[in-house]
Structures are given as C-alpha cells and as structure tokens.
Design an enzyme around this catalytic site. Structure first.
Site, PDB file in Angstrom:
ATOM      1  N   ALA A  25      79.406 -21.057 -12.330  1.00 43.27           N
ATOM      2  CA  ALA A  25      79.751 -22.460 -12.478  1.00 43.27           C
ATOM      3  C   ALA A  25      80.958 -22.843 -11.631  1.00 43.27           C
ATOM      4  O   ALA A  25      80.983 -23.912 -11.007  1.00 43.27           O
ATOM      5  CB  ALA A  25      80.012 -22.781 -13.952  1.00 43.27           C
TER       6      ALA A  25
ATOM      7  N   LYS B   7      67.768 -10.854 -16.378  1.00 46.13           N
ATOM      8  CA  LYS B   7      68.940 -10.420 -15.617  1.00 46.13           C
ATOM      9  C   LYS B   7      70.198 -10.402 -16.478  1.00 46.13           C
ATOM     10  O   LYS B   7      71.120  -9.622 -16.220  1.00 46.13           O
ATOM     11  CB  LYS B   7      69.130 -11.290 -14.378  1.00 46.13           C
TER      12      LYS B   7
ATOM     13  N   LYS C 111      69.520 -19.853 -19.641  1.00 46.07           N
ATOM     14  CA  LYS C 111      68.867 -18.583 -19.338  1.00 46.07           C
ATOM     15  C   LYS C 111      68.816 -17.738 -20.604  1.00 46.07           C
ATOM     16  O   LYS C 111      69.855 -17.382 -21.141  1.00 46.07           O
ATOM     17  CB  LYS C 111      69.635 -17.847 -18.235  1.00 46.07           C
TER      18      LYS C 111
END
Length: 325
Positions: free
Chosen positions: A138, A189, A106
């Site tokens: 994770a 984000k 990301k």
C-alpha cells in the site's frame, strides 16, 4: 462510458492507497470507513495515519456516511477478507443493482472455505464482480511508485472499462478473464509468505526459503487445476509475482509475522491475512482430496497442534516424489 465516480469501501492503508490511485487516474473518489471520527480526521487532515506521508488529492472525500456510496458507479472492496461478509451485509442497501464490485481483498473465508467472489455473490447477487490482486504494498502505491496488478472479470468489456477507470502510468492493471485464478493466487500467497517468514526467522537459510516458495507455487498450481484456474494466471502477477513479493520482503505483514514466529516470539497475527487463510486453504484442498503440506504445516503451527520444528520435520520426511506432481 468511462466510470467517473469510484467508491473505496475500507479506509485502511490499502483502501487509502487505492483511493489515491483512482484519484490520480482522474476519478472522483469516496473513501468510506465505518469509524466516523477517523473518517472526519482523514478528511480534515487530508491524510490517513495508517498511510503516513501520503497526502490525499482533492478528488477524494473521506466519509462514514454509507448513503454516499449509492452515488458511486464502481465499488472497490478494500476490506479484510474475514470482514467482507459482515460489512457488505450492512452496506447492501446502499449498493445499487448493477454497480460493479471489485474485490481488492486477499483470502478465503474461514468457516465456509469460500473464495471471496462466492461470498460477495451471496450478499449482492445482482451486481457484476471483478477482482484486483497482485504484488502490491500500500505504501508504494500511495507514493505513486510503479505498480502492476491483475484485474479479472468474466465480462471482458466491463473488465477493460474498469482498467481504464483506475489505471494510470504508474498503476497498471492487466486484464484477465480468470477470476478464480486471481483470487486463488492472492489467497495462497499469504499463507506461503507466512511460511517463508517462519523459515527465515528459524534460520533455515536461503536455500530452504527458495525451496519453500517454489513448492508453495506447486501447491497453488495444484489447487488451481482443481478449481479450473488457468496455469498462466498463477504464473503471472496475481500468483508468482505476489508470491515473490510476500515471501521475500519484511514490508509484508505475513512475512514479518512469520519471521517473529520463527524466532519464538508471539506476534499479533490479526493483520496477517495468511493466519486466517491457512486453515481455510487446508479445508478447500481437502474438499478436492489434494495434499497441501506447506499450508497444512502453517495451519497446524498456528493452531498450536504442532511445533515449528515438528512441522518442518514432517515436511522433510515426506516420501520423495516427481517435481511435476
């Protein structure tokens, strides 16, 4: 034909969690990491110290031998966004033409300002691309807790085959055709999560954090419109869903590092992707003549060009505007 052999490129916590998820889906998994000694330790101990208390299923083989990647039918790219170009350039010779590459990072590449699909396409133009993103920690994926993600691919048939390859009852990919929207949501984000942490650490209150995340979503949507992303994508798992997770939980590296900054500490920001992405996001917005005041404030603070209080004051003193803008 179902993809049976999956390679996960990157043996950090996220790569290990993805390997565990793919193994649970019934696939044979090669977990590749550059550090040979660490890969040998992971293989021998059947666990990764970066994801403690998560045993590796027998279906996973950890290795630093890049030639083994050529045997896989799909690559999941679980490398940090800013390391993706260098690592893929080194591994390109082991990527057979036509093997799908699923971007699981990301961010936006610093310097070039490129979304990650463009970075990968420059290195391996003969390989079809997909992207996996969404609200994920994770540790929770590794512990087999229920998780939903977006899996975007321009080729609908390939996208659904990838969903079948890695999906299970607890790891649930939802197919999307909007690669740009899923990439943009995951990158934006991170920056907004860092900003939300700064607000919390500075003690500005819950009202301020809620307002920041909402206006952060507006910046995400503004960029999305300019880049051709579908609005519903950014209101889905890869956009709003991931923004909520990253901007409200101390499990998030971006949020927790932002909190430390807000408290006047000096956290190591190397693991917070939002720190690397902020300036790239501002650059990308500038190319489209868009205002992104929150991203701009985060970038200025990180670069030492503005104090946190001055950055907040600059945002609060902006002219009033319509909420839809």
């Amino acid at each position: 034909m179902v993809f049976e052999r999956i390679a996960v490129v990157g043996a950090g916590a996220w790569g290990t969690a993805l390997a565990v998820a793919a193994a649970k889906a019934g696939r044979q998994v090669t977990l590749w990491g550059r550090d040979a000694e660490r890969a040998e330790t992971i293989e021998r101990e059947r666990s990764n110290r970066r994801l403690p208390d998560v045993p590796l299923p027998d279906r996973i083989k950890a290795t630093a031998d890049a030639t083994l990647l050529a045997e896989a039918q799909v690559w999941l790219l679980a490398l940090p966004a800013q390391s993706l170009r260098e690592a893929l350039s080194e591994l390109a010779a082991n990527a057979p033409s036509g093997v799908p590459l699923v971007i699981c990072a990301k961010g936006i590449e610093r310097g070039s300002g490129l979304l990650l699909d463009k970075v990968v396409a420059q290195i391996l133009p003969a390989n079809p691309l997909a992207v996996l993103s969404g609200p994920t920690f994770a540790a929770e994926v590794g512990r087999d807790l229920p998780t939903a993600v977006s899996l975007a691919c321009a080729d609908r048939d390939l996208g659904h085959r990838l969903v079948e390859a890695i999906g299970s009852s607890t790891f649930r990919p939802y197919y999307s055709s909007d690669v740009t929207g899923v990439l943009l949501g995951g990158a934006t984000k991170n920056v907004m999560g860092l900003a939300a942490g700064i607000v919390a650490g500075r003690g500005y209150g819950e009202n301020a954090r809620a307002a920041l995340l909402t206006r952060g979503l507006a910046e995400m949507n503004r960029l999305g419109r300019a880049l051709g992303a579908a609005p519903e994508t950014l209101m889905g798992l890869a956009g709003l869903g991931d923004l909520i997770l990253t901007g409200t939980s101390t499990q998030s590296r971006n949020y927790s590092h932002g909190m430390a900054l807000g408290r006047g500490l000096e956290p190591g920001l190397a693991l917070a992707e939002g720190a690397a992405t902020a300036s790239a996001l501002v650059t990308l917005a500038g190319r489209h003549a868009l205002e992104v005041p929150i991203a701009d404030a985060v970038a200025a603070v990180l670069a030492g060009k503005r104090s946190i209080d001055a950055a907040v004051e600059a945002i609060l003193s902006r002219p009033f505007r319509d909420e839809e803008g």
